[in-house]
Design an enzyme around this catalytic site. Structure first.
Site, PDB file in Angstrom:
ATOM      1  N   GLU A   1       0.849  -1.203   0.000  1.00  0.00           N
ATOM      2  CA  GLU A   1       0.000   0.000   0.000  1.00  0.00           C
ATOM      3  C   GLU A   1       0.877   1.243   0.000  1.00  0.00           C
ATOM      4  O   GLU A   1       1.855   1.310   0.745  1.00  0.00           O
ATOM      5  CB  GLU A   1      -0.891   0.009   1.243  1.00  0.00           C
ATOM      6  CG  GLU A   1      -1.625   1.325   1.471  1.00  0.00           C
ATOM      7  CD  GLU A   1      -2.130   1.482   2.897  1.00  0.00           C
ATOM      8  OE1 GLU A   1      -2.337   2.641   3.320  1.00  0.00           O
ATOM      9  OE2 GLU A   1      -2.308   0.470   3.593  1.00  0.00           O
TER      10      GLU A   1
ATOM     11  N   THR B   1      -4.609   6.062   2.624  1.00  0.00           N
ATOM     12  CA  THR B   1      -5.069   7.383   3.064  1.00  0.00           C
ATOM     13  C   THR B   1      -6.047   7.966   2.052  1.00  0.00           C
ATOM     14  O   THR B   1      -5.978   9.132   1.669  1.00  0.00           O
ATOM     15  CB  THR B   1      -3.885   8.343   3.315  1.00  0.00           C
ATOM     16  OG1 THR B   1      -2.835   7.646   4.002  1.00  0.00           O
ATOM     17  CG2 THR B   1      -4.311   9.509   4.203  1.00  0.00           C
TER      18      THR B   1
ATOM     19  N   LYS C   1      -9.771  -2.267   8.467  1.00  0.00           N
ATOM     20  CA  LYS C   1      -8.486  -1.815   8.980  1.00  0.00           C
ATOM     21  C   LYS C   1      -8.688  -1.255  10.391  1.00  0.00           C
ATOM     22  O   LYS C   1      -9.504  -0.351  10.581  1.00  0.00           O
ATOM     23  CB  LYS C   1      -7.924  -0.727   8.054  1.00  0.00           C
ATOM     24  CG  LYS C   1      -6.768   0.083   8.639  1.00  0.00           C
ATOM     25  CD  LYS C   1      -6.376   1.187   7.665  1.00  0.00           C
ATOM     26  CE  LYS C   1      -5.434   2.193   8.302  1.00  0.00           C
ATOM     27  NZ  LYS C   1      -4.985   3.210   7.321  1.00  0.00           N
TER      28      LYS C   1
END
Length: 208
Positions: free
Chosen positions: A51, A81, A141
């Site tokens: 990521e 993000t 997450k």
């Protein structure tokens, strides 16, 4: 599952992306060359999923480069993000395979799923876990995991046995095992991959 808004959303694709893979890599703000270098280190070590958070134009360039390198090797690279639908558009435009967010935003989740990018939203409370699962999501997450602690995941297993958690934030080779032992499916590490001293321990975690 159908959300209260009547929109079908899922991130069951993570069953294939992350299931059985105890580690995921995150490379934040490192630029193109360093990001590719560390991504290749992760892949060579056996970490499949990578990521790259996108918070600047330089980050988007790095994501595009690593995603291209990943495609050449059959690896999946996600955008992190992701906090707006515009971020979803950017992620899709440079070839990201999935999106990761620090929090839970139903609009971002739906936009990501609609773009063909499985969304992995962030949660930190039972309310957020319940809301995410009501949208149709199973992979979540947990952020910031180091502050939540392993006991949080054991507590969530009772009311939410179908939730699959990725622990992110403050994770490294020293504390990852405690979170995996608490039921976390995948631990996301970043700076640990830049530390040669941690690589043997990370490799051992991959053999779990």
């Amino acid at each position: 599952m159908t959300s209260s808004a009547g929109t079908d959303v899922t991130n069951a694709e993570f069953d294939g992306i992350l299931a059985g893979r105890p580690l995921m890599a995150i490379f934040r703000g490192l630029g193109v060359d360093r990001s590719i270098e560390l991504a290749r280190r992760a892949w060579d070590l056996g970490i499949e999923a990578v990521e790259l958070p996108i918070q600047s134009e330089a980050d988007v360039d790095a994501l595009a480069a690593v995603a291209e390198a990943g495609r050449a090797e059959g690896r999946l690279v996600g955008a992190g993000t992701v906090v707006s639908t515009r971020h979803v558009e950017l992620a899709a435009s440079v070839g990201a395979a999935f999106t990761v967010s620090p929090g839970l935003d139903a609009d971002v989740v739906r936009a990501s799923a609609a773009a063909g990018l499985p969304p992995l939203p962030g949660v930190a409370t039972p309310t957020e876990v319940q809301a995410a699962m009501a949208l149709g999501l199973t992979w979540l997450k947990a952020f910031p995991a180091s502050l939540l602690g392993p006991a949080w995941f054991r507590a969530m297993a009772g009311p939410f046995p179908d939730a699959r958690f990725v622990a992110t934030g403050g994770m490294d080779a020293q504390n990852a095992a405690a979170f995996l032992d608490a039921g976390v499916r995948t631990v996301a590490v970043g700076s640990a991959l830049a530390d040669p001293a941690q690589l043997p321990a990370l490799a051992a975690l991959l053999r779990r």
